[in-house]
Design an enzyme around this catalytic site. Structure first.
Site, PDB file in Angstrom:
ATOM      1  N   ARG A 159       0.872  -1.171   0.000  1.00 47.10           N
ATOM      2  CA  ARG A 159       0.000   0.000   0.000  1.00 47.10           C
ATOM      3  C   ARG A 159       0.911   1.224   0.000  1.00 47.10           C
ATOM      4  O   ARG A 159       2.043   1.184   0.496  1.00 47.10           O
ATOM      5  CB  ARG A 159      -0.898   0.024   1.229  1.00 47.10           C
ATOM      6  CG  ARG A 159      -1.815  -1.185   1.356  1.00 47.10           C
ATOM      7  CD  ARG A 159      -2.612  -1.127   2.650  1.00 47.10           C
ATOM      8  NE  ARG A 159      -3.549  -2.239   2.791  1.00 47.10           N
ATOM      9  CZ  ARG A 159      -3.262  -3.384   3.405  1.00 47.10           C
ATOM     10  NH1 ARG A 159      -2.051  -3.561   3.949  1.00 47.10           N
ATOM     11  NH2 ARG A 159      -4.165  -4.351   3.490  1.00 47.10           N
ATOM     12  N   LYS A 196      -2.393  -2.678   7.749  1.00 50.89           N
ATOM     13  CA  LYS A 196      -3.627  -2.282   8.424  1.00 50.89           C
ATOM     14  C   LYS A 196      -3.816  -3.078   9.716  1.00 50.89           C
ATOM     15  O   LYS A 196      -3.538  -4.273   9.764  1.00 50.89           O
ATOM     16  CB  LYS A 196      -4.830  -2.511   7.501  1.00 50.89           C
ATOM     17  CG  LYS A 196      -4.968  -1.481   6.390  1.00 50.89           C
ATOM     18  CD  LYS A 196      -6.254  -1.710   5.615  1.00 50.89           C
ATOM     19  CE  LYS A 196      -6.471  -0.626   4.565  1.00 50.89           C
ATOM     20  NZ  LYS A 196      -7.743  -0.842   3.830  1.00 50.89           N
ATOM     21  N   HIS A 201      -2.527   2.972  -6.213  1.00 51.54           N
ATOM     22  CA  HIS A 201      -3.113   1.757  -5.641  1.00 51.54           C
ATOM     23  C   HIS A 201      -3.382   0.715  -6.718  1.00 51.54           C
ATOM     24  O   HIS A 201      -3.403  -0.491  -6.436  1.00 51.54           O
ATOM     25  CB  HIS A 201      -4.403   2.086  -4.889  1.00 51.54           C
ATOM     26  CG  HIS A 201      -4.846   1.003  -3.959  1.00 51.54           C
ATOM     27  ND1 HIS A 201      -4.155   0.674  -2.811  1.00 51.54           N
ATOM     28  CD2 HIS A 201      -5.901   0.147  -4.015  1.00 51.54           C
ATOM     29  CE1 HIS A 201      -4.767  -0.324  -2.188  1.00 51.54           C
ATOM     30  NE2 HIS A 201      -5.827  -0.668  -2.906  1.00 51.54           N
ATOM     31  N   ARG A 233      -0.798  -1.947  -6.908  1.00 54.72           N
ATOM     32  CA  ARG A 233      -0.987  -3.063  -5.969  1.00 54.72           C
ATOM     33  C   ARG A 233      -1.969  -4.072  -6.561  1.00 54.72           C
ATOM     34  O   ARG A 233      -1.754  -5.287  -6.471  1.00 54.72           O
ATOM     35  CB  ARG A 233      -1.490  -2.512  -4.637  1.00 54.72           C
ATOM     36  CG  ARG A 233      -1.843  -3.555  -3.578  1.00 54.72           C
ATOM     37  CD  ARG A 233      -2.134  -2.835  -2.262  1.00 54.72           C
ATOM     38  NE  ARG A 233      -3.012  -3.564  -1.365  1.00 54.72           N
ATOM     39  CZ  ARG A 233      -2.593  -4.437  -0.447  1.00 54.72           C
ATOM     40  NH1 ARG A 233      -1.306  -4.698  -0.326  1.00 54.72           N
ATOM     41  NH2 ARG A 233      -3.457  -5.048   0.348  1.00 54.72           N
ATOM     42  N   HIS A 279      -4.144  -9.368   3.391  1.00 52.43           N
ATOM     43  CA  HIS A 279      -5.603  -9.403   3.563  1.00 52.43           C
ATOM     44  C   HIS A 279      -5.954 -10.303   4.754  1.00 52.43           C
ATOM     45  O   HIS A 279      -5.424 -11.403   4.886  1.00 52.43           O
ATOM     46  CB  HIS A 279      -6.288  -9.959   2.309  1.00 52.43           C
ATOM     47  CG  HIS A 279      -6.295  -8.994   1.170  1.00 52.43           C
ATOM     48  ND1 HIS A 279      -6.525  -9.380  -0.143  1.00 52.43           N
ATOM     49  CD2 HIS A 279      -6.108  -7.646   1.131  1.00 52.43           C
ATOM     50  CE1 HIS A 279      -6.484  -8.321  -0.923  1.00 52.43           C
ATOM     51  NE2 HIS A 279      -6.229  -7.260  -0.183  1.00 52.43           N
ATOM     52  N   TYR A 331      -9.804 -10.870  -7.132  1.00 50.37           N
ATOM     53  CA  TYR A 331      -8.883 -10.856  -8.268  1.00 50.37           C
ATOM     54  C   TYR A 331      -9.135 -11.995  -9.243  1.00 50.37           C
ATOM     55  O   TYR A 331      -8.718 -11.915 -10.398  1.00 50.37           O
ATOM     56  CB  TYR A 331      -7.431 -10.875  -7.767  1.00 50.37           C
ATOM     57  CG  TYR A 331      -7.071  -9.604  -7.039  1.00 50.37           C
ATOM     58  CD1 TYR A 331      -6.897  -8.411  -7.735  1.00 50.37           C
ATOM     59  CD2 TYR A 331      -6.942  -9.578  -5.658  1.00 50.37           C
ATOM     60  CE1 TYR A 331      -6.604  -7.226  -7.071  1.00 50.37           C
ATOM     61  CE2 TYR A 331      -6.639  -8.402  -4.982  1.00 50.37           C
ATOM     62  CZ  TYR A 331      -6.475  -7.233  -5.695  1.00 50.37           C
ATOM     63  OH  TYR A 331      -6.192  -6.061  -5.035  1.00 50.37           O
TER      64      TYR A 331
END
Length: 307
Positions: free
Chosen positions: A160, A185, A253, A256, A279, A288
């Site tokens: 990120r 995150k 982004h 990514r 994730h 994806y």
């Protein structure tokens, strides 16, 4: 964070302030997420003020359904409503843990159905152009090298932008460092590979950077030596996509997204890609597969004589 007039009694104001600090310091949410939660809960308090006929306190928190209905009537979309609900739920859980409210009602409230949209990756060819130092439009060579190094990390390691700009001067200081430990995150740490081309890009940036890169300071610097603002990277990317005639979806982004999509297209498995992206849920990574399927159908329809 900008100061705003908060329509709430002192007990609710103080609790909300403690919650926002907890999000930033303990849960380590991004500044953008904390700002969005602050804005959403502030709007909720304005609604309660109108609903209750005065500034609300902790005991007056209610009618979350009414707030969401009012926001929907005001034109808020499903994503905005979903994020607002998430922020208010987080505040209520914070208060519940302190024995101040019962958050069961908010937990039972279903979030608005989110529209399904696929990520928009770049093609492999476009991504290579974007991350090359020769393709950068900056007049100063060190800034061109900096931009190339940042963008190469986004595409080559799936970082990120906040993760790349959060690297310290001690990170990737040796050509032998082929793995990077990243805190993403929610304070979650993961290991990501660093390609030789990324190490070379960072080494070139280090050689050209006019500022001392202290091991305890930030690796990537702005034009005046301070922290590099994500908005600067986004602005330079906008100039780059204009020069390369790329769509508006070609953002930092999107690199990514390109990392994940191109790995999947070359046979990468979802579990590995999930770990590389950081994730929490495999369902997030599975989007994806839809991108890869959509691209296959586009190729089929363009190439097959009977399509």
């Amino acid at each position: 964070m900008q100061e705003f007039l908060i329509p709430a009694k002192p007990d609710l104001q103080a609790a909300r302030e403690s919650w926002l600090k907890m999000l930033a310091r303990e849960r380590r949410l991004s500044p953008e997420t904390v700002e969005a939660y602050e804005r959403d809960t502030r709007q909720f308090l304005h609604f309660l003020t109108s609903h209750c006929g005065g500034s609300p306190g902790i005991s007056d928190i209610a009618d979350l359904r009414g707030f969401l209905a009012a926001r929907r009537a005001g034109g808020a979309g499903a994503r905005t409503l979903g994020r607002g609900l998430a922020g208010i739920r987080s505040l209520l859980r914070f208060l519940e843990r302190r024995g101040l409210v019962n958050a069961a009602g908010a937990a039972a409230l279903r979030a608005p159905r989110q529209p399904k949209s696929l990520p928009k990756p770049l093609t492999a060819s476009d991504a290579k152009h974007v991350v090359s130092v020769e393709g950068q439009l900056a007049e100063q060579p060190w800034i061109a090298a900096r931009n190339a190094a940042v963008l190469t990390l986004l595409y080559g390691s799936g970082l990120r932008i906040s993760e790349a700009l959060g690297l310290s001067g001690a990170d990737l200081s040796s050509p032998d460092e082929t793995v990077l430990r990243v805190t993403g995150k929610g304070g979650k740490t993961r290991l990501v590979p660093v390609l030789p081309i990324a190490l070379r890009a960072i080494a070139q940036y280090r050689r050209l950077c006019p500022y001392h890169l202290d091991p305890k300071g930030l690796l990537f610097r702005g034009a005046r030596g301070g922290p590099l603002n994500p908005a600067i990277v986004q602005r330079d990317m906008a100039k780059l996509r204009s020069a390369l005639n790329l769509p508006d979806t070609a953002t930092p982004h999107a690199l990514r997204h390109s990392f994940a999509t191109h790995l999947l297209g070359r046979g990468g498995d979802l579990r590995t890609i999930q770990e590389l992206l950081g994730h929490a849920s495999l369902s997030t990574t599975q989007i994806y597969t839809g991108v890869d399927t959509a691209r296959l159908l586009e190729i089929y329809e363009a190439a097959h004589p009977r399509a």
